[in-house]
Each structure stands twice: as structure tokens, then as C-alpha cells.
Design an enzyme around this catalytic site. Structure first.
Site, PDB file in Angstrom:
ATOM      1  N   GLY A 104       0.842  -1.199   0.000  1.00 57.11           N
ATOM      2  CA  GLY A 104       0.000   0.000   0.000  1.00 57.11           C
ATOM      3  C   GLY A 104       0.870   1.239   0.000  1.00 57.11           C
ATOM      4  O   GLY A 104       2.077   1.173   0.285  1.00 57.11           O
ATOM      5  N   CYS A 113       6.011  -0.375   7.345  1.00 56.35           N
ATOM      6  CA  CYS A 113       5.668   0.897   6.695  1.00 56.35           C
ATOM      7  C   CYS A 113       6.846   1.317   5.821  1.00 56.35           C
ATOM      8  O   CYS A 113       7.994   1.294   6.284  1.00 56.35           O
ATOM      9  CB  CYS A 113       5.388   1.960   7.757  1.00 56.35           C
ATOM     10  SG  CYS A 113       4.938   3.560   7.059  1.00 56.35           S
TER      11      CYS A 113
HETATM   12  O1  K1U Z   1       1.839   2.419   3.919  1.00 60.74           O
HETATM   13  C1  K1U Z   1       2.891   1.799   3.785  1.00 60.74           C
HETATM   14  O2  K1U Z   1       3.916   2.264   4.242  1.00 60.74           O
HETATM   15  C2  K1U Z   1       2.905   0.472   3.078  1.00 60.74           C
HETATM   16  C3  K1U Z   1       2.860  -0.714   4.039  1.00 60.74           C
HETATM   17  C4  K1U Z   1       1.431  -1.175   4.179  1.00 60.74           C
HETATM   18  C5  K1U Z   1       1.158  -2.143   5.307  1.00 60.74           C
HETATM   19  C6  K1U Z   1       1.783  -3.354   5.422  1.00 60.74           C
HETATM   20  C7  K1U Z   1       1.495  -4.220   6.461  1.00 60.74           C
HETATM   21  C8  K1U Z   1       0.552  -3.876   7.382  1.00 60.74           C
HETATM   22  C9  K1U Z   1      -0.061  -2.655   7.278  1.00 60.74           C
HETATM   23  C10 K1U Z   1       0.233  -1.787   6.235  1.00 60.74           C
HETATM   24  C11 K1U Z   1       3.730  -1.806   3.468  1.00 60.74           C
HETATM   25  O3  K1U Z   1       3.540  -2.225   2.385  1.00 60.74           O
HETATM   26  S1  K1U Z   1       5.002  -2.403   4.466  1.00 60.74           S
HETATM   27  C12 K1U Z   1       5.820  -3.660   3.521  1.00 60.74           C
HETATM   28  C13 K1U Z   1       5.075  -4.917   3.290  1.00 60.74           C
HETATM   29  O4  K1U Z   1       4.929  -5.277   2.150  1.00 60.74           O
HETATM   30  C14 K1U Z   1       4.493  -5.744   4.374  1.00 60.74           C
HETATM   31  C15 K1U Z   1       4.900  -5.660   5.678  1.00 60.74           C
HETATM   32  C16 K1U Z   1       4.312  -6.462   6.659  1.00 60.74           C
HETATM   33  C17 K1U Z   1       3.307  -7.359   6.320  1.00 60.74           C
HETATM   34  C18 K1U Z   1       2.895  -7.446   4.996  1.00 60.74           C
HETATM   35  C19 K1U Z   1       3.497  -6.660   4.023  1.00 60.74           C
HETATM   36 ZN    ZN Z   2       2.919   3.271   6.115  1.00 62.97          ZN
END
Ligand code: K1U
Ligand code: ZN
Length: 173
Positions: free
Chosen positions: A46, A91
Site C-alpha cells: 500500500g 511501513c
Molecule cells: O503504507 C505503507 O507504508 C505500506 C505498508 C502497508 C502495510 C503493510 C502491512 C501492514 C499494514 C500496512 C507496506 O507495504 S510495508 C511492507 C510490506 O509489504 C508488508 C509488511 C508487513 C506485512 C505485509 C506486508
Molecule cells: Zn505506512
């Protein structure tokens, strides 16, 4: 399409509250395309416009394995929330830090799509968590705000150290 720079915590620009989009035009569609490219390049699921220093309420997401199911939310609003869940969050603005955060288990979100049409979506699991995380960004909140003051100070210290190292030895392209 172009790749955008992602602001990193504790940059004060991450604290700005984004303004609603008045009408969806090619400008917003171009921003969404650039945000999607940036999110894919950073391996995120996201991204909110606030994170790329754009003060408008635009969010992109893709939770699919093949990374071929982009979702666009313009002016997203949570209109119903139920239950609670604890989920490990990351994040792109807080690189290398993961922590458990309590969120609603199920949410109903109302938003505009890239065509300017309103839609509603019921979400649970990681999609619900991601929607709440991204709307927080539009409201100037970062997931580390939910951590205890001690944990938050540890995160800030770790990031300052990492940012010093990055400055001394920038990653090669
Ligand atoms: O908003 C952002 O910084 C993106 C974030 C979104 C998010 C991931 C996980 C939980 C809540 C919000 C990321 O994409 S972090 C990287 C990622 O791909 C990830 C990290 C942890 C779990 C699943 C995916
Ligand atoms: Zn974030």
C-alpha cells in the site's frame, strides 16, 4: 510513469492532513499511476499520497501474489468497523521496523475510484489493516504512534542511526 521519493519518519511532512480530491482528473490518475509504480518498486502492499509528499487523499494498494490487482481509493472513509485484530505492520516510511498494532477486524470503506465513481468495499484481514494504515497516513498518523513511548524512542534511535549510515554511504543504484 515515474518513481517518487518516499518520505521517511520522523519527517514532519508525514504529519500533514491531506485534503479531499474535489474531482478526479488526469492529474489524480497520473499521481495514482506514479504511486503504484513507487509502491511496486519498494515491494509494498500500500501507499498513501502523504508518503510521497502529495497532500491529497489518494491511496493505492495491491495485496495480490502476482502484483497485478491494483486498487485505488480516492477520498477513502471508513463507514463501519467491527471487532479487533492484532497484526504485524510495516511501513515504507519507517524502513526495517515491524510491530504489532491493534486495528478493527472488519471495515467497510467508501471511496471514489479512478473513474470518479463512488464504491463501497467490505474488508477483513490484511486488507482491512492496510486500509486503516493508509487512511492514518492521510490523517498525518504513522503506525509507530500506537507503540509505547519506550518502543517509539527505540524506533527513533534505530532510524536515526540508519539514516546517518545511509548518508555516510548511500546505497548504489
Ligand atoms: O503504507 C505503507 O507504508 C505500506 C505498508 C502497508 C502495510 C503493510 C502491512 C501492514 C499494514 C500496512 C507496506 O507495504 S510495508 C511492507 C510490506 O509489504 C508488508 C509488511 C508487513 C506485512 C505485509 C506486508
Ligand atoms: Zn505506512
Amino acid at each position: 510513469m515515474s518513481r517518487l521519493n518516499i518520505l521517511e519518519f520522523p519527517d514532519p511532512r508525514l504529519r500533514r492532513v491531506a485534503k479531499p480530491v474535489e474531482s478526479v482528473t488526469d492529474k489524480e490518475r497520473q499521481l495514482a499511476a506514479d504511486m503504484l509504480e513507487t509502491m511496486y518498486a519498494s515491494r509494498g502492499i500500500g501507499l498513501a499520497a502523504t508518503q510521497v509528499n502529495e497532500g491529497v487523499r489518494v491511496v493505492v494498494m495491491d495485496l495480490s501474489e502476482q502484483r497485478n490487482e491494483p486498487r485505488y481509493f480516492i477520498n477513502p472513509e471508513i463507514i463501519d468497523r467491527q471487532g479487533t485484530q492484532a497484526c504485524e505492520e510495516g511501513c515504507l516510511s519507517v524502513p526495517g521496523i515491524y510491530a504489532e498494532v491493534n486495528r478493527a477486524e472488519r471495515v467497510t470503506v467508501r471511496a471514489l475510484g479512478l473513474d470518479g465513481e463512488a464504491f463501497e468495499l467490505e474488508a477483513d484481514g490484511l486488507l482491512a489493516v492496510c486500509i486503516q494504515h493508509e487512511i492514518d497516513h492521510l490523517d498525518g498518523k504513522v503506525f509507530v504512534d500506537y507503540l509505547s513511548p519506550l518502543k517509539r524512542r527505540m524506533v527513533e534511535k534505530r532510524l536515526r542511526k540508519q539514516q546517518r549510515l545511509d548518508k555516510a554511504e548511500p546505497a548504489r543504484a
